[in-house]
Design an enzyme around this catalytic site. Structure first.
Site, short mmCIF file in Angstrom:
data_model
loop_
_atom_site.label_atom_id
_atom_site.label_comp_id
_atom_site.label_asym_id
_atom_site.label_seq_id
_atom_site.Cartn_x
_atom_site.Cartn_y
_atom_site.Cartn_z
N HIS A 114 0.81 -1.23 0.00
CA HIS A 114 0.00 0.00 0.00
C HIS A 114 0.85 1.28 0.00
O HIS A 114 0.72 2.15 0.85
CB HIS A 114 -1.11 -0.01 1.06
N HIS B 109 -5.00 -8.72 14.65
CA HIS B 109 -5.05 -7.50 13.82
C HIS B 109 -5.84 -7.84 12.56
O HIS B 109 -5.57 -8.84 11.90
CB HIS B 109 -3.61 -7.09 13.48
N GLU C 117 -6.18 -6.22 9.61
CA GLU C 117 -5.77 -5.79 8.27
C GLU C 117 -5.63 -7.03 7.38
O GLU C 117 -5.25 -8.12 7.85
CB GLU C 117 -4.46 -4.98 8.32
N ASP D 179 -3.71 -8.31 5.23
CA ASP D 179 -2.51 -9.16 5.08
C ASP D 179 -2.48 -10.25 6.15
O ASP D 179 -1.72 -11.21 6.04
CB ASP D 179 -1.21 -8.33 5.08
N HIS E 41 -1.23 -0.54 14.66
CA HIS E 41 -1.47 0.73 14.03
C HIS E 41 -2.90 0.87 13.51
O HIS E 41 -3.19 1.83 12.76
CB HIS E 41 -0.48 0.94 12.88
N ASP F 75 1.86 -6.41 14.06
CA ASP F 75 2.78 -5.63 13.23
C ASP F 75 3.98 -5.09 14.01
O ASP F 75 5.03 -4.77 13.43
CB ASP F 75 2.04 -4.45 12.59
N TYR G 165 10.30 -0.07 8.52
CA TYR G 165 8.94 -0.46 8.89
C TYR G 165 8.37 0.51 9.93
O TYR G 165 7.25 1.00 9.82
CB TYR G 165 8.94 -1.89 9.46
N HIS H 163 5.27 -9.92 10.60
CA HIS H 163 6.11 -9.80 9.40
C HIS H 163 7.57 -9.96 9.80
O HIS H 163 7.98 -9.45 10.85
CB HIS H 163 5.98 -8.41 8.75
FE1 FEO Z 1 -1.30 -3.66 9.70
FE2 FEO Z 1 0.60 -6.27 8.62
O1 FEO Z 1 -0.91 -5.23 8.76
#
Ligand code: FEO
Length: 408
Positions: free
Chosen positions: A27, A81, A83, A85, A146, A165, A193, A226
């Site tokens: 993104h 989370h 999101e 991903d 976040h 994250d 990051y 990640h």
């Molecule tokens: Fe906030 Fe890895 O997604």
């Protein structure tokens, strides 16, 4: 997918995530080293999956789970989370696994319904526990770190913090642990990051770390969503997060500019001379060549931001506007700044740049340097002087090289 296997990260926890070698744009954030979407399997009496992966990587997740246990034997799923991903394949996983329960924070419950129409998600209170039979997971909300739904979870039996994250990085690799990777790569990708994803919420990051420390949780492993799992360099990454959260700035300046016919570039280099002469470490970043994510990464510890743009159709150059828009959203605090640029006839760019910088609460050094067409020797001397003036304003900040000290 038979070759994909789980990797044990503690006595009762396996990594079962996916490696995305191909992604180069997350993104809007350039991801030159790809990324991983980490998911973890807790082999408790209630077998529990912590987070999932992006939708196209569902088969890789399933293959790694199958190397340990049939997915249908999963009892619980914890979504730290929402999101996509980490949840893209969650609806399909729920259909397949039919877990007894899926847990998320209160905001996570709302987000999972909004994204996927998922209902019957169990909300966990902040500080609440999930009983896995012979083990317990404690959940701590990390709102706005976040996303509003974000939380971390902690498995006391193995002293593992699942940090979603937080403490993550976009780095594809077959190495699963921090001590299997080069320190420079770890520093670069972790700071990139933080700068691109967490900078806006850095004050919250500091509070979350304080809360975790004060809660007395013993942490032997940090398992983010990640990048690598932290097991050997936890004090190092926590210390870096504290520094970045506190905005500990260094005697370092970033010159971001673009140029049409080289005049603004010549000005950038003259400002660089002044900064260097004033004892400041300088990064000169052409907006077209560098891109927004690289610029923001350098801003994580820079004390000054100097922006240059030619005037194009009465405006600042589009690539510079792109980067300023991105920086403005991330709200870096504590910077001094300045502007410069060449122009042909109307010459609005420097005035517009100053307005941008002031709007971002960046303290201006001078009115900026604005020159007509091609800089002459005296124009370049004005640029060099601007560099010296900025250097003077940040001369008391510490040397940036201290930050890059390796963690071993
Ligand atoms: Fe906030 Fe890895 O997604």
């Amino acid at each position: 997918m038979k070759a994909c296997r789980a990797v044990k990260i503690s006595d009762n926890v396996c990594w079962v995530g996916a490696i995305d070698w191909d992604i180069r744009n997350f993104h809007g954030y350039s991801t030159g080293r790809g990324t991983t979407y980490n998911a973890y399997l807790i082999m408790a009496e209630k077998v529990t999956l912590v987070d999932a992966v992006k939708a196209p990587f569902r088969e890789e997740l399933l293959a790694r789970i199958r190397s340990v246990i049939e997915p249908e034997k999963i009892d619980y799923i914890i979504s730290n989370h929402s999101e996509m991903d980490h949840t893209g394949c969650l609806p399909a996983m729920i259909d397949l696994v039919k877990p007894e329960k899926v847990f998320a924070s209160k905001k996570g419950v709302e987000a999972l319904e909004a994204h996927f129409g998922l209902k019957d998600i169990t909300a966990v209170e902040d500080g609440g526990e999930i009983d896995l039979g012979n083990m317990k997971v404690t959940c701590l909300e990390t709102r706005l770190l976040h996303w509003p739904d974000s939380m971390v979870s902690y498995l006391a039996e193995d002293k593992v913090l699942f940090s979603q994250d937080g403490f993550g990085m976009h780095l594809a690799s077959n190495e699963r642990f921090d001590d299997e990777l080069d320190d420079y790569v770890l520093y670069h990708e972790a700071s990139k990051y933080f700068a691109n994803i967490l900078l806006l919420y850095s004050h919250i990051a500091g509070k979350v770390i304080k809360r975790i420390e004060e809660s007395g949780l013993e942490i032997e492993t940090i398992a983010p969503d990640h990048g690598p799992v932290w097991r050997s360099k936890i004090p190092w990454i926590i210390d870096l997060y504290k520094k970045w959260s506190a905005r500990e700035l260094k005697r370092k300046a970033i010159i971001v500019y673009d140029s049409m016919w080289d005049s603004t570039r010549m000005m950038a280099r003259a400002i660089e001379d002044g900064l260097t002469e004033g004892g400041v470490h300088v990064k000169v970043l052409n907006a077209t060549a560098s891109g927004r994510a690289e610029v923001v990464t350098e801003l994580i510890d820079a004390g000054a931001l100097i922006v240059g743009s030619p005037t194009l159709n009465n405006q600042i150059f589009p690539t510079v506007a792109d980067i300023l828009t991105y920086i403005k959203g991330l709200k870096p605090k504590g910077l001094v700044g300045a502007s410069f640029g060449s122009y042909g006839w109307s010459g609005e760019a420097v005035r517009l740049l100053n307005a941008w910088l002031e709007d971002m609460k960046i303290e201006l050094v001078g009115e900026g340097v604005r020159i007509n067409y091609v800089p002459k020797a005296n124009d370049l001397e004005r640029c060099r002087q601007l560099g010296l003036d900025v250097a003077k304003r940040i001369e008391d900040l510490p040397d940036p090289l201290i930050v890059t000290t390796v963690c071993t």
